[in-house]
Scaffold this motif. Structure first.
Motif, PDB file in Angstrom:
ATOM      1  N   ASP A   1       0.844  -1.186   0.000  1.00  0.00           N
ATOM      2  CA  ASP A   1       0.000   0.000   0.000  1.00  0.00           C
ATOM      3  C   ASP A   1       0.883   1.239   0.000  1.00  0.00           C
ATOM      4  O   ASP A   1       2.094   1.161  -0.209  1.00  0.00           O
ATOM      5  CB  ASP A   1      -0.951  -0.023   1.205  1.00  0.00           C
ATOM      6  N   ASP A   2       0.286   2.404   0.229  1.00  0.00           N
ATOM      7  CA  ASP A   2       1.065   3.640   0.173  1.00  0.00           C
ATOM      8  C   ASP A   2       2.128   3.708   1.265  1.00  0.00           C
ATOM      9  O   ASP A   2       3.137   4.401   1.115  1.00  0.00           O
ATOM     10  CB  ASP A   2       0.134   4.855   0.286  1.00  0.00           C
ATOM     11  N   ASP A   3       1.901   3.020   2.348  1.00  0.00           N
ATOM     12  CA  ASP A   3       2.893   2.951   3.420  1.00  0.00           C
ATOM     13  C   ASP A   3       3.744   1.700   3.184  1.00  0.00           C
ATOM     14  O   ASP A   3       3.492   0.633   3.748  1.00  0.00           O
ATOM     15  CB  ASP A   3       2.184   2.893   4.776  1.00  0.00           C
ATOM     16  N   PHE A   4       4.749   1.830   2.326  1.00  0.00           N
ATOM     17  CA  PHE A   4       5.463   0.652   1.819  1.00  0.00           C
ATOM     18  C   PHE A   4       6.867   0.475   2.376  1.00  0.00           C
ATOM     19  O   PHE A   4       7.614  -0.401   1.909  1.00  0.00           O
ATOM     20  CB  PHE A   4       5.533   0.709   0.286  1.00  0.00           C
ATOM     21  N   LEU A   5       7.268   1.251   3.354  1.00  0.00           N
ATOM     22  CA  LEU A   5       8.663   1.241   3.773  1.00  0.00           C
ATOM     23  C   LEU A   5       9.063   0.026   4.596  1.00  0.00           C
ATOM     24  O   LEU A   5      10.212  -0.074   5.038  1.00  0.00           O
ATOM     25  CB  LEU A   5       8.988   2.528   4.536  1.00  0.00           C
ATOM     26  N   ASP A   6       8.130  -0.919   4.801  1.00  0.00           N
ATOM     27  CA  ASP A   6       8.520  -2.197   5.388  1.00  0.00           C
ATOM     28  C   ASP A   6       8.623  -3.289   4.321  1.00  0.00           C
ATOM     29  O   ASP A   6       8.840  -4.457   4.632  1.00  0.00           O
ATOM     30  CB  ASP A   6       7.543  -2.629   6.480  1.00  0.00           C
ATOM     31  N   GLY A   7       8.476  -2.908   3.055  1.00  0.00           N
ATOM     32  CA  GLY A   7       8.611  -3.854   1.961  1.00  0.00           C
ATOM     33  C   GLY A   7      10.074  -4.217   1.738  1.00  0.00           C
ATOM     34  O   GLY A   7      10.961  -3.370   1.873  1.00  0.00           O
ATOM     35  N   THR A   8      10.333  -5.466   1.418  1.00  0.00           N
ATOM     36  CA  THR A   8      11.713  -5.905   1.206  1.00  0.00           C
ATOM     37  C   THR A   8      11.874  -6.516  -0.185  1.00  0.00           C
ATOM     38  O   THR A   8      10.975  -7.176  -0.704  1.00  0.00           O
ATOM     39  CB  THR A   8      12.162  -6.922   2.267  1.00  0.00           C
ATOM     40  N   ILE A   9      13.060  -6.276  -0.736  1.00  0.00           N
ATOM     41  CA  ILE A   9      13.425  -6.701  -2.089  1.00  0.00           C
ATOM     42  C   ILE A   9      14.607  -7.662  -1.978  1.00  0.00           C
ATOM     43  O   ILE A   9      15.549  -7.404  -1.218  1.00  0.00           O
ATOM     44  CB  ILE A   9      13.803  -5.482  -2.948  1.00  0.00           C
ATOM     45  N   TYR A  10      14.578  -8.727  -2.772  1.00  0.00           N
ATOM     46  CA  TYR A  10      15.619  -9.754  -2.691  1.00  0.00           C
ATOM     47  C   TYR A  10      16.359  -9.849  -4.025  1.00  0.00           C
ATOM     48  O   TYR A  10      15.744 -10.045  -5.078  1.00  0.00           O
ATOM     49  CB  TYR A  10      14.995 -11.105  -2.306  1.00  0.00           C
ATOM     50  N   VAL A  11      17.686  -9.697  -3.940  1.00  0.00           N
ATOM     51  CA  VAL A  11      18.526  -9.719  -5.131  1.00  0.00           C
ATOM     52  C   VAL A  11      19.782 -10.537  -4.841  1.00  0.00           C
ATOM     53  O   VAL A  11      20.138 -10.784  -3.689  1.00  0.00           O
ATOM     54  CB  VAL A  11      18.923  -8.292  -5.572  1.00  0.00           C
ATOM     55  N   SER A  12      20.454 -10.920  -5.887  1.00  0.00           N
ATOM     56  CA  SER A  12      21.746 -11.582  -5.762  1.00  0.00           C
ATOM     57  C   SER A  12      22.833 -10.544  -5.497  1.00  0.00           C
ATOM     58  O   SER A  12      22.724  -9.387  -5.900  1.00  0.00           O
ATOM     59  CB  SER A  12      22.054 -12.334  -7.058  1.00  0.00           C
ATOM     60  N   GLU A  13      23.901 -10.962  -4.850  1.00  0.00           N
ATOM     61  CA  GLU A  13      25.034 -10.057  -4.681  1.00  0.00           C
ATOM     62  C   GLU A  13      25.696  -9.747  -6.029  1.00  0.00           C
ATOM     63  O   GLU A  13      26.514  -8.836  -6.126  1.00  0.00           O
ATOM     64  CB  GLU A  13      26.062 -10.654  -3.715  1.00  0.00           C
TER      65      GLU A  13
ATOM     66  N   GLY B   1       8.433  -9.003  10.948  1.00  0.00           N
ATOM     67  CA  GLY B   1       7.327  -8.097  10.670  1.00  0.00           C
ATOM     68  C   GLY B   1       7.467  -7.308   9.393  1.00  0.00           C
ATOM     69  O   GLY B   1       6.675  -6.390   9.138  1.00  0.00           O
ATOM     70  N   ARG B   2       8.444  -7.657   8.556  1.00  0.00           N
ATOM     71  CA  ARG B   2       8.605  -6.968   7.280  1.00  0.00           C
ATOM     72  C   ARG B   2       7.754  -7.661   6.217  1.00  0.00           C
ATOM     73  O   ARG B   2       7.254  -8.761   6.416  1.00  0.00           O
ATOM     74  CB  ARG B   2      10.077  -6.938   6.867  1.00  0.00           C
ATOM     75  N   ARG B   3       7.629  -6.995   5.049  1.00  0.00           N
ATOM     76  CA  ARG B   3       6.779  -7.529   3.985  1.00  0.00           C
ATOM     77  C   ARG B   3       7.605  -7.816   2.729  1.00  0.00           C
ATOM     78  O   ARG B   3       7.865  -6.919   1.936  1.00  0.00           O
ATOM     79  CB  ARG B   3       5.647  -6.557   3.662  1.00  0.00           C
ATOM     80  N   PRO B   4       8.017  -9.035   2.535  1.00  0.00           N
ATOM     81  CA  PRO B   4       8.696  -9.393   1.282  1.00  0.00           C
ATOM     82  C   PRO B   4       7.735  -9.223   0.110  1.00  0.00           C
ATOM     83  O   PRO B   4       6.587  -9.678   0.168  1.00  0.00           O
ATOM     84  CB  PRO B   4       9.059 -10.859   1.478  1.00  0.00           C
ATOM     85  N   PHE B   5       8.192  -8.558  -0.970  1.00  0.00           N
ATOM     86  CA  PHE B   5       7.273  -8.352  -2.091  1.00  0.00           C
ATOM     87  C   PHE B   5       7.921  -8.510  -3.460  1.00  0.00           C
ATOM     88  O   PHE B   5       7.217  -8.617  -4.465  1.00  0.00           O
ATOM     89  CB  PHE B   5       6.614  -6.957  -2.000  1.00  0.00           C
ATOM     90  N   LEU B   6       9.253  -8.563  -3.552  1.00  0.00           N
ATOM     91  CA  LEU B   6       9.891  -8.596  -4.868  1.00  0.00           C
ATOM     92  C   LEU B   6      11.160  -9.440  -4.829  1.00  0.00           C
ATOM     93  O   LEU B   6      12.012  -9.254  -3.953  1.00  0.00           O
ATOM     94  CB  LEU B   6      10.235  -7.175  -5.321  1.00  0.00           C
ATOM     95  N   LEU B   7      11.276 -10.345  -5.782  1.00  0.00           N
ATOM     96  CA  LEU B   7      12.470 -11.161  -5.970  1.00  0.00           C
ATOM     97  C   LEU B   7      12.980 -10.918  -7.380  1.00  0.00           C
ATOM     98  O   LEU B   7      12.230 -11.025  -8.355  1.00  0.00           O
ATOM     99  CB  LEU B   7      12.136 -12.640  -5.765  1.00  0.00           C
ATOM    100  N   VAL B   8      14.278 -10.582  -7.509  1.00  0.00           N
ATOM    101  CA  VAL B   8      14.884 -10.286  -8.804  1.00  0.00           C
ATOM    102  C   VAL B   8      15.914 -11.362  -9.139  1.00  0.00           C
ATOM    103  O   VAL B   8      16.828 -11.622  -8.347  1.00  0.00           O
ATOM    104  CB  VAL B   8      15.561  -8.901  -8.809  1.00  0.00           C
ATOM    105  N   ALA B   9      15.761 -11.978 -10.296  1.00  0.00           N
ATOM    106  CA  ALA B   9      16.729 -12.953 -10.794  1.00  0.00           C
ATOM    107  C   ALA B   9      17.452 -12.364 -11.995  1.00  0.00           C
ATOM    108  O   ALA B   9      16.955 -11.440 -12.650  1.00  0.00           O
ATOM    109  CB  ALA B   9      16.032 -14.251 -11.193  1.00  0.00           C
ATOM    110  N   SER B  10      18.613 -12.912 -12.305  1.00  0.00           N
ATOM    111  CA  SER B  10      19.415 -12.434 -13.439  1.00  0.00           C
ATOM    112  C   SER B  10      19.444 -13.480 -14.547  1.00  0.00           C
ATOM    113  O   SER B  10      19.797 -14.629 -14.309  1.00  0.00           O
ATOM    114  CB  SER B  10      20.851 -12.129 -13.003  1.00  0.00           C
TER     115      SER B  10
END
Length: 458
Positions: free
Chosen positions: A161-173, A220-229
């Motif tokens: 939602d508009d209050d998204f600063l607990d959203g987490t993004i997952y990427v490779s190093e 209590g965080r919200r995972p929402f995005l996983l990025v693959a290469s």
């Protein structure tokens, strides 16, 4: 001096002179140095000026342009093997000339329905390439960075939602820097981005990803995005896309594949095999100015559920209330951060129409063959380490110690015939050879190997 609206004869003269200039430039690329910026300080000082009050002659202006283009990295030449080489198809240059000359706006389809349909054809072909459904949509961007940005914004809108600063993004190093930069521009601090360690082959570790997601949910965080290469810039490594797609589905998070460098290898049998599962992605970033050898400034994002792309980018205004809806064609402005932009679709469409898809498939297959040849050739050279087999067209190698590697790179680039770049992998200085220019062929790759062999033995 030329008027703002030149006569027919003046236009023909200008076009002929510009065409001759471009043809001569392209004809000289094969023999031009792969790198030549020595003495650039004097050149930029000489070119620094304000615009004249009165106009000048085209020949003098083209001479000045030629001087400016003389001191460059020859990114479209056969010996440029650094970073990810650029393209430069002549047919794409013709398309760009036509697009700018026609100067029609396609962001809102009713301004030029036929031309908008041409761009829709391009987007649909890209969606079909990855077996995306009919409801998929996409946008042509300035490059992979803007595509990754729009993907992150779409995922944020769809799952937070508009209050998204607990959203987490997952990427490779090993993720491309544009992904983390785009996340920052989309409003996420570095604490929202999880850089997951890779395995020995530099693929993101699915187990580590699952653990990071589990830990964030517990906190209590919200995972929402996983990025693959689909091909990292460092080594061309391809993540386990199918396995990551299943993980994203189980966790209910958006699955984005960054295929800016490698995505168009989907045209080849080997690419499709290595990208197995990519059709399950929610979104894919592509760079036609890499894998299709087109001019810089040609990127793309395709999204499986086009409505989600539109929801993240559409904004209405009273002065747009008379515009047509989307019953027949999409309004690209409603899928993109941009309102005003050029007719980008033509620079993809025209080369496809003139060359056919098979020409691009054959060229990409050749690049895969050349990367394998260079890898095998370098393996024969004493004193070199090649820790990773090329999965696409990046060959990473190094000497026994960092000083040796740096010396080899210096000798390679001093040749002026070949130009390579370096990176740091597993805390070691590593040289990269990236083969993606359509002008790089077996003879130049063999020459590159000979230069490396001499440098390694020096």
């Amino acid at each position: 001096m030329y008027p703002l609206e030149p006569s027919t004869e003046q236009m023909r003269s200008l076009a002929d002179a510009a065409g001759d200039f471009v043809i001569e430039h392209i004809s000289n690329l094969a023999d031009a140095p792969a790198e030549d910026i020595e003495g650039f300080e004097k050149l930029v000082e000489e070119l620094r000026e304000a615009p004249p009050e009165g106009g000048g002659e085209l020949k003098a202006v083209l001479d000045e342009l030629a001087r400016g283009a003389a001191k460059t990295l020859n990114t479209a030449g056969p010996g440029y093997l650094a970073y990810i080489p650029g393209g430069g198809l002549y047919t794409a240059a013709i398309a760009e000339f036509l697009a700018q000359g026609i100067n029609r706006y396609v962001g809102l389809w009713e301004f030029a329905p036929g031309l908008a349909q041409i761009e829709v054809n391009v987007i649909r072909w890209l969606c079909d390439l990855f077996d995306f459904p009919q409801e998929a949509r996409g946008i042509l961007t300035t490059g992979g960075s803007m595509a990754n940005f729009s993907a992150i914004v779409s995922a944020r809108k769809a799952l937070l939602d508009d209050d998204f600063l607990d959203g987490t993004i997952y990427v490779s190093e090993q993720v491309h820097a544009s992904v983390t930069k785009s996340a920052m521009l989309a409003g996420f601090a570095s604490r929202n981005i999880r850089k997951v360690a890779t395995t020995a082959d530099l693929h993101v570790d699915p187990g580590g990803l699952a653990a990071a997601i589990r830990d964030d949910r517990a906190a209590g965080r919200r995972p929402f995005l996983l990025v693959a290469s689909a091909g990292t810039t460092n080594t061309g490594a391809v993540d386990a896309i199918g396995e990551l797609a299943s993980l994203a589905e189980r966790e209910g998070i958006w699955f984005h594949v960054d295929g800016a460098y490698g995505g168009f290898f989907q045209l080849t049998a080997r690419g499709r095999e290595r990208f197995a599962g990519i059709e399950r992605a929610d979104s894919i970033t592509l760079d036609p100015h890499k894998g299709m050898f087109l001019p810089y400034g040609t990127g793309c994002l395709i999204v499986r559920d086009g409505a989600k792309l539109r929801a993240a980018h559409h904004a209405s205004a009273d002065y747009l209330q008379d515009l047509a809806g989307e019953e027949l064609l999409p309004n690209f402005t409603e899928y993109s951060p941009e309102l005003s932009r050029e007719f980008r679709g033509l620079r993809v469409w025209l080369p496809l129409k003139l060359h056919g898809v098979s020409a691009f498939r054959e060229a990409l297959d050749e690049k895969l063959d050349l990367a394998r040849y260079l890898y095998e050739r370098l393996r024969e050279i004493p004193g070199l380490e090649l820790p990773w087999e090329p999965e696409l067209t990046v060959v990473a190698f190094r000497g026994r110690y960092d000083a040796a590697s740096k010396g080899i790179l210096e000798r390679i680039n001093a040749s002026k015939r070949v130009f390579m770049s370096s990176t740091t992998l597993q805390d070691r200085f590593t040289i990269r050879a990236a083969i993606l220019s359509h002008r790089t062929h077996r003879e130049r790759v063999e020459e590159a190997a000979e230069i490396v062999e001499k440098a390694a033995g020096a």
